[in-house]
Design a protein around this motif. Structure first.
Motif, PDB file in Angstrom:
ATOM      1  N   GLY A  25       0.787  -1.221   0.000  1.00 53.51           N
ATOM      2  CA  GLY A  25       0.000   0.000   0.000  1.00 53.51           C
ATOM      3  C   GLY A  25       0.819   1.270   0.000  1.00 53.51           C
ATOM      4  O   GLY A  25       1.882   1.342   0.619  1.00 53.51           O
ATOM      5  N   LEU A  26       0.301   2.271  -0.714  1.00 52.14           N
ATOM      6  CA  LEU A  26       0.871   3.609  -0.673  1.00 52.14           C
ATOM      7  C   LEU A  26      -0.280   4.571  -0.347  1.00 52.14           C
ATOM      8  O   LEU A  26      -0.838   5.223  -1.227  1.00 52.14           O
ATOM      9  CB  LEU A  26       1.530   3.976  -2.007  1.00 52.14           C
ATOM     10  N   PRO A  27      -0.679   4.625   0.940  1.00 50.71           N
ATOM     11  CA  PRO A  27      -1.756   5.538   1.324  1.00 50.71           C
ATOM     12  C   PRO A  27      -1.288   6.988   1.279  1.00 50.71           C
ATOM     13  O   PRO A  27      -0.209   7.318   1.772  1.00 50.71           O
ATOM     14  CB  PRO A  27      -2.075   5.101   2.760  1.00 50.71           C
ATOM     15  N   ILE A  28      -2.114   7.825   0.670  1.00 53.75           N
ATOM     16  CA  ILE A  28      -1.810   9.254   0.581  1.00 53.75           C
ATOM     17  C   ILE A  28      -2.656   9.969   1.624  1.00 53.75           C
ATOM     18  O   ILE A  28      -3.889   9.976   1.547  1.00 53.75           O
ATOM     19  CB  ILE A  28      -2.118   9.803  -0.823  1.00 53.75           C
ATOM     20  N   ILE A  29      -2.024  10.555   2.606  1.00 59.92           N
ATOM     21  CA  ILE A  29      -2.740  11.172   3.720  1.00 59.92           C
ATOM     22  C   ILE A  29      -3.322  12.510   3.279  1.00 59.92           C
ATOM     23  O   ILE A  29      -2.609  13.393   2.802  1.00 59.92           O
ATOM     24  CB  ILE A  29      -1.806  11.361   4.925  1.00 59.92           C
ATOM     25  N   GLU A  30      -4.616  12.653   3.421  1.00 69.12           N
ATOM     26  CA  GLU A  30      -5.333  13.878   3.059  1.00 69.12           C
ATOM     27  C   GLU A  30      -6.364  14.134   4.136  1.00 69.12           C
ATOM     28  O   GLU A  30      -7.385  13.442   4.205  1.00 69.12           O
ATOM     29  CB  GLU A  30      -5.983  13.727   1.683  1.00 69.12           C
ATOM     30  N   GLN A  31      -6.119  15.088   4.996  1.00 72.47           N
ATOM     31  CA  GLN A  31      -6.939  15.267   6.184  1.00 72.47           C
ATOM     32  C   GLN A  31      -8.318  15.857   5.914  1.00 72.47           C
ATOM     33  O   GLN A  31      -9.275  15.569   6.629  1.00 72.47           O
ATOM     34  CB  GLN A  31      -6.207  16.169   7.184  1.00 72.47           C
ATOM     35  N   VAL A  38       3.963   2.077   2.618  1.00 71.51           N
ATOM     36  CA  VAL A  38       4.770   3.286   2.765  1.00 71.51           C
ATOM     37  C   VAL A  38       3.823   4.455   2.604  1.00 71.51           C
ATOM     38  O   VAL A  38       3.195   4.606   1.552  1.00 71.51           O
ATOM     39  CB  VAL A  38       5.894   3.360   1.711  1.00 71.51           C
ATOM     40  N   GLU A  39       3.666   5.275   3.615  1.00 70.23           N
ATOM     41  CA  GLU A  39       2.709   6.366   3.539  1.00 70.23           C
ATOM     42  C   GLU A  39       3.326   7.606   2.896  1.00 70.23           C
ATOM     43  O   GLU A  39       4.506   7.902   3.075  1.00 70.23           O
ATOM     44  CB  GLU A  39       2.184   6.726   4.929  1.00 70.23           C
ATOM     45  N   ALA A  40       2.499   8.303   2.106  1.00 74.82           N
ATOM     46  CA  ALA A  40       2.863   9.613   1.580  1.00 74.82           C
ATOM     47  C   ALA A  40       2.202  10.660   2.466  1.00 74.82           C
ATOM     48  O   ALA A  40       0.990  10.606   2.700  1.00 74.82           O
ATOM     49  CB  ALA A  40       2.401   9.759   0.138  1.00 74.82           C
TER      50      ALA A  40
END
Length: 244
Positions: free
Chosen positions: A175-181, A219-221
């Motif tokens: 997974g490559l989760p893209i953090i968007e609050q 790996v988180e972005a």
């Protein structure tokens, strides 16, 4: 980024696409077959989509990534975009990358390809199609990996079933989760506000319901601007696992 590149990336997805696809060598032997599965649902706006495409271009032009591809003996890759259940599309079909020229050309092709859709978010449909591509690929001896890039933080449990089917078929999902609050996403026509996210956020959702299989990791972005660097680190790790 130059205006020409931005224009190329932002072409409407209704236009005819010239993909310059190259068929794989049928008997090519590579240690890794990798589906780059990318979320293009409408939670990803036009500017964020440009950052994603530029991230792919940068990652496949990175000297360390190229060196690791060469050291691993090559990699088979395909780039797939998804939004809703009827919008899962292979943008670039299987390519075998052996070194710098192949890797750079692949990254440029991703960056230049127009967007395929911008609907609701159906990760489970994307995972099923990526699994099919791997199990039917011309690389039966390769380690099979799906690389999911998305800002989806919740989907009502639907992704987990597709994840389990993929793992049962011998596929690893990273997974490559893209953090968007602050993003408001749409899942099957319903709005998913930040209040609907699990307590552990998008990273927890990916860890519990998206990634799986032998050696799976994420790996988180930190945001869309960080996407290219996170992708570079993820590719290096995947290639090192395949090499060993």
């Amino acid at each position: 980024m130059c205006a020409t590149m931005v224009a190329a990336i932002c072409v409407g997805w209704g236009a005819d696409r010239a993909r310059a696809e190259e068929p794989p060598v049928p008997d090519a032997i590579v240690p890794l077959a990798l589906v780059l599965l990318t979320d293009v649902s409408y939670s990803v706006d036009a500017n964020e989509y440009v950052l994603i495409k530029e991230g792919y271009r940068m990652a496949f032009a990175d000297a360390d990534v190229i060196a690791t591809i060469e050291a691993a003996g090559g990699v088979a890759v395909t780039y797939v975009e998804f939004s809703d259940r009827n919008a899962v599309e292979t943008v670039l079909d299987w390519r075998v990358l052996r070194g710098k020229a192949d890797a750079v050309a692949f990254g440029l092709s991703i960056a230049a390809a127009p967007r395929t859709s911008a609907g609701n978010t159906a990760l489970e449909a994307g995972l099923r199609e990526a699994t099919r591509k791997l199990t039917e690929s011309p690389f039966p001896e390769a380690r099979m990996v799906i690389d999911v890039a998305s800002d989806l933080a919740w989907d009502g449990g639907r992704a987990a079933a597709s994840r389990d089917e993929a793992v049962d078929a011998g596929v690893t999902i990273n997974g490559l989760p893209i953090i968007e609050q602050t993003r408001v996403a749409s899942i099957d026509g319903r709005l998913a506000f930040p209040d609907y996210q699990p307590p552990d956020g998008i990273v927890g959702f990916f860890a519990r319901e998206v990634i799986g299989g032998n050696g799976a990791f994420l790996v988180e972005a930190r945001d869309f601007h960080d996407f290219g660097d996170a992708l570079r680190r993820k590719l290096l790790r995947e290639l090192m696992i395949a090499k060993n």
